[in-house]
Design a protein around this motif. Sequence first.
Motif, short mmCIF file in Angstrom:
data_model
loop_
_atom_site.label_atom_id
_atom_site.label_comp_id
_atom_site.label_asym_id
_atom_site.label_seq_id
_atom_site.Cartn_x
_atom_site.Cartn_y
_atom_site.Cartn_z
N ARG A 49 0.71 -1.28 0.10
CA ARG A 49 0.02 0.04 -0.12
C ARG A 49 0.99 1.22 0.09
O ARG A 49 1.93 1.16 0.51
N VAL A 50 0.30 2.32 -0.74
CA VAL A 50 1.02 3.63 -0.48
C VAL A 50 0.07 4.60 -0.04
O VAL A 50 -1.15 4.89 -0.52
N PHE A 51 0.60 5.42 0.99
CA PHE A 51 -0.63 6.47 1.71
C PHE A 51 0.53 7.72 1.51
O PHE A 51 1.43 7.77 1.90
N ASN A 52 -0.59 8.88 1.33
CA ASN A 52 -0.17 10.13 1.94
C ASN A 52 -0.11 10.50 3.05
O ASN A 52 -0.91 9.79 4.00
N ILE A 53 0.99 11.08 3.72
CA ILE A 53 0.88 11.51 5.05
C ILE A 53 1.23 13.04 5.37
O ILE A 53 2.49 13.18 5.01
N GLY A 54 0.31 13.84 5.52
CA GLY A 54 0.42 15.19 5.44
C GLY A 54 -0.59 15.79 6.59
O GLY A 54 -1.03 15.17 7.12
N ASN A 55 -0.62 17.21 6.17
CA ASN A 55 -1.63 17.81 7.31
C ASN A 55 -2.86 18.36 6.48
O ASN A 55 -3.89 18.83 7.20
N HIS A 56 -2.98 17.85 5.04
CA HIS A 56 -4.24 18.52 4.38
C HIS A 56 -4.67 19.90 4.53
O HIS A 56 -5.44 20.37 4.81
N ARG A 57 -3.37 20.85 4.79
CA ARG A 57 -3.67 22.10 4.78
C ARG A 57 -2.39 22.80 4.10
O ARG A 57 -1.34 23.11 4.69
N ALA A 58 -2.79 23.60 2.90
CA ALA A 58 -1.59 24.26 2.37
C ALA A 58 -1.59 25.75 2.97
O ALA A 58 -2.48 26.36 3.02
N GLU A 59 -0.01 26.00 3.35
CA GLU A 59 0.04 27.34 3.90
C GLU A 59 0.92 28.07 2.85
O GLU A 59 1.99 27.57 2.46
N TYR A 60 1.04 29.37 2.93
CA TYR A 60 1.84 30.08 2.20
C TYR A 60 3.29 30.12 2.94
O TYR A 60 3.14 30.36 4.28
N VAL A 61 4.37 30.27 2.05
CA VAL A 61 5.56 30.44 2.87
C VAL A 61 5.82 31.73 3.39
O VAL A 61 6.57 31.69 4.52
N GLN A 62 5.16 32.52 2.82
CA GLN A 62 5.31 34.02 3.51
C GLN A 62 4.56 34.00 4.94
O GLN A 62 5.11 34.87 5.68
N ASP A 63 3.74 33.21 5.17
CA ASP A 63 3.08 33.10 6.51
C ASP A 63 4.26 32.48 7.45
O ASP A 63 4.18 32.81 8.65
N LEU A 64 4.92 31.52 6.74
CA LEU A 64 5.89 30.61 7.61
C LEU A 64 6.81 31.76 8.18
O LEU A 64 7.34 31.58 9.35
N VAL A 65 7.36 32.71 7.15
CA VAL A 65 8.29 33.59 7.59
C VAL A 65 7.86 34.57 8.59
O VAL A 65 8.52 34.90 9.55
N ALA A 66 6.68 35.08 8.36
CA ALA A 66 6.00 35.75 9.42
C ALA A 66 5.94 35.16 10.98
O ALA A 66 6.13 36.07 11.97
N LEU A 67 5.60 34.07 10.75
CA LEU A 67 5.92 33.40 12.29
C LEU A 67 7.11 33.30 12.75
O LEU A 67 7.30 33.69 14.00
#
Length: 322
Positions: A240-258
């Motif tokens: 089997r193959v599964f995705n393992i993620g957060n199911h939430r796309a975030e802007y890189v610029q928001d990462l930088v702001a944090l």
Amino acid sequence: MKVLVTGAAGFIGYHVCEALLARGAEVMGVDDLNPYYDVRLKQARLQRLGKGFSFQQLDIADHEAVRLVADGAEAILHVAAQAGVRYSLENPFAYAAANLTGHLSILELARHSKSVKHLIYASSSSVYGTGSTLPYAESERADRPSSLYAATKRADELMSSSYTHLFGLKQTGLRFFTVYGPWGRPDMAYFGFAEAMTAGKPITLYANGTLKRDFTYIDDIIAGVMGVLDHPPGDEAPHRVFNIGNHRAEYVQDLVALLERHLGVKAKTVDLPKPEADPVETCADISALHALCGYAPSTRLDDGIPRFVEWYKYWRERRGDV
């Protein structure tokens, strides 16, 4: 339970070992401790793994050495790899050795083992390339990799599929989506941004930081990995193959702001066009993994980044930067 973990000194591998030990498992770790990034960080991770953990330094591409390490393991968690999309342009043969020959070594180990019942291995969201429909679903063809790294991870999936067909080997592949958190990898963007920002150096943003990524906190990732371990494949779907993620796309610029907020430093930025190999956005369809084991990531980026920054400040002090 006895488990073999490859890449035990790596980011995900270390956290996998920690979670297994907390369950009372006996963990055998292997890692080559290569200098792709600061070996002190890899060694510091290993030092935190205590009773129930044993370690052997070896290169998984050395199939003769790998052949001797299973020693009664019931499961293998194979997360060793040469990571990084851009580094594959500089050192392509490192990817062939670690990701292709290394994966084959582990397949052969599992094939000939009398004790291994389940091989869980690391794939990557990179296999989807740049043209897949969002959110990425496992049903996508994933036959247009846009980097050598992605091509090697997709090749690993195909090799695993063939070994299941030929030898009945029960396996689960996990397509990881942009994992971050404490004890992370310095080559990842969030870590590299923190390093540059605290040093007063500029960071590079592509497309002015408007690219989006499915940032997934390490604790959520480990919960998913443990869920897969607890729900091994049956005869009806042995690979089997599964995705393992957060199911939430975030802007890189928001990462930088944090990072700016929690490091207390204003980022100096350089804007460049998006590299050809980079997708505009990544987002995981995690419904299949949820159906298997109830996987439900709960850590938002604005919770995870402060935890990373708290650890990062500790790590800078430990290595003598402050």
